[in-house]
Motif scaffolding. Structure first.
Motif, PDB file in Angstrom:
ATOM      1  N   ASP A  68     -33.150 -17.449 -32.531  1.00  0.00           N
ATOM      2  CA  ASP A  68     -33.412 -18.530 -33.207  1.00  0.00           C
ATOM      3  C   ASP A  68     -34.750 -18.574 -33.444  1.00  0.00           C
ATOM      4  O   ASP A  68     -35.139 -18.959 -34.633  1.00  0.00           O
ATOM      5  N   ASP A  69     -35.557 -18.578 -32.491  1.00  0.00           N
ATOM      6  CA  ASP A  69     -37.073 -18.623 -32.351  1.00  0.00           C
ATOM      7  C   ASP A  69     -37.635 -17.820 -33.486  1.00  0.00           C
ATOM      8  O   ASP A  69     -38.550 -18.094 -34.341  1.00  0.00           O
ATOM      9  N   ARG A  72     -37.065 -18.713 -36.916  1.00  0.00           N
ATOM     10  CA  ARG A  72     -37.871 -19.989 -37.247  1.00  0.00           C
ATOM     11  C   ARG A  72     -39.102 -19.350 -37.683  1.00  0.00           C
ATOM     12  O   ARG A  72     -39.824 -19.884 -38.585  1.00  0.00           O
ATOM     13  N   ASP A  76     -41.609 -19.536 -40.993  1.00  0.00           N
ATOM     14  CA  ASP A  76     -42.866 -20.296 -41.175  1.00  0.00           C
ATOM     15  C   ASP A  76     -43.790 -19.086 -41.990  1.00  0.00           C
ATOM     16  O   ASP A  76     -44.821 -19.749 -42.373  1.00  0.00           O
ATOM     17  N   ALA A  83     -35.222 -18.318 -43.390  1.00  0.00           N
ATOM     18  CA  ALA A  83     -34.929 -19.582 -43.350  1.00  0.00           C
ATOM     19  C   ALA A  83     -33.542 -19.903 -43.634  1.00  0.00           C
ATOM     20  O   ALA A  83     -33.074 -20.865 -42.879  1.00  0.00           O
ATOM     21  N   PHE A  86     -31.447 -19.149 -40.587  1.00  0.00           N
ATOM     22  CA  PHE A  86     -31.841 -20.085 -39.435  1.00  0.00           C
ATOM     23  C   PHE A  86     -31.063 -21.382 -39.646  1.00  0.00           C
ATOM     24  O   PHE A  86     -30.559 -22.006 -38.796  1.00  0.00           O
ATOM     25  N   ASP A 102     -35.467 -30.271 -39.078  1.00  0.00           N
ATOM     26  CA  ASP A 102     -35.460 -28.566 -39.337  1.00  0.00           C
ATOM     27  C   ASP A 102     -34.741 -28.149 -40.414  1.00  0.00           C
ATOM     28  O   ASP A 102     -35.073 -27.439 -41.107  1.00  0.00           O
ATOM     29  N   TYR A 106     -36.465 -26.372 -43.385  1.00  0.00           N
ATOM     30  CA  TYR A 106     -36.132 -24.903 -43.505  1.00  0.00           C
ATOM     31  C   TYR A 106     -35.147 -24.565 -44.689  1.00  0.00           C
ATOM     32  O   TYR A 106     -35.330 -23.271 -45.253  1.00  0.00           O
TER      33      TYR A 106
END
Length: 250
Positions: A68-69, A72, A76, A83, A86, A102, A106
């Protein structure tokens, strides 16, 4: 069904203290909800990515698992696909309420890169946001993405522009220029739905000044000329309701 809708709308508007948005169950054509505008071209290369994200992006395109990180972080960096994935993952995890900001942000990244299929998720998440606490930079992103889609004829985006503009709403007070663009696009759509929604947004307020009543009446007059039977009938019934309610004021 149509007459039950009219009664529902009229009943909700008549309820004292009802300040929430009233949805209208008049569906748009699927094609008009899929009109897509590329606001910010999505990432098409590895240029500028740190080494760990290069590997993550390669894994994503190979349909391998990506954290997930990292999704993200890729988002970004402007990766619309990351996006979108996510957002779908957050929804699947049941995070629609907890991480509404979020989800909205996103989704906007994905939609802005041309992935219009994520627009419904964006709008749904935006309905859960608190105008008082949502970061201004995120609100600017929502505006940056929604407005071009609305002016291009995307009816879902146009409805959202109407819904989120106004005093104490996410986008703040409706400016004259935005109002003119909304009405111009509504006139081009020629179905009266925009005018009806704008009128209801006014009628939702607990107390109306005379100019506000006149504005709502003018919008309803335009809406009742629609060839859409549901829009026309609802507008006519709301006009009759206004006439009864404000008869004493002349």
């Amino acid at each position: 069904m149509m007459f039950r809708t009219i009664l529902l709308v009229a009943g909700l508007l008549a309820s004292v203290g009802q300040a929430q948005t009233i949805p209208l169950p008049f569906s748009d054509e699927l094609e008009t909800r899929q009109i897509s505008v590329t606001v910010t071209p999505g990432r098409h290369s590895m240029r500028g990515l740190p080494s760990d994200l290069i590997k993550a992006r390669q894994q994503m395109h190979a349909k391998q698992d990506v954290s997930d990180d990292n999704l993200r972080r890729l988002a970004d960096y402007g990766d619309g696909l990351a996006a979108q994935i996510f957002v779908r993952r957050l929804i699947a995890q049941g995070m629609a309420e907890e991480r509404a900001s979020d989800l909205a942000y996103y989704s906007a990244v994905a939609v802005g890169a041309g992935r219009v299929w994520t627009l419904p998720d964006m709008v749904d998440a935006m309905k859960r946001l608190d105008p008082k606490t949502e970061p201004r930079e995120r609100i600017r992103k929502y505006i940056q993405v929604l407005y071009p889609h609305a002016w291009a004829g995307n009816t879902l985006a146009l409805d959202a522009v109407v819904e989120f503009n106004g005093k104490d709403k996410l986008f703040g007070a409706l400016s004259d220029s935005t109002r003119d663009k909304i009405l111009a696009q509504g006139q081009e759509n020629a179905d009266g739905k925009v005018e009806l929604r704008m009128a209801i947004a006014i009628l939702e307020r607990v107390e109306l000044s005379l100019p506000e009543r006149q504005e709502a009446r003018n919008l309803l007059d335009r809406a009742r000329k629609s060839t859409h039977l549901g829009v026309m009938t609802t507008a006519e019934n709301l006009i009759a309701m206004m006439d009864r309610k404000y008869a004493a004021d002349g």
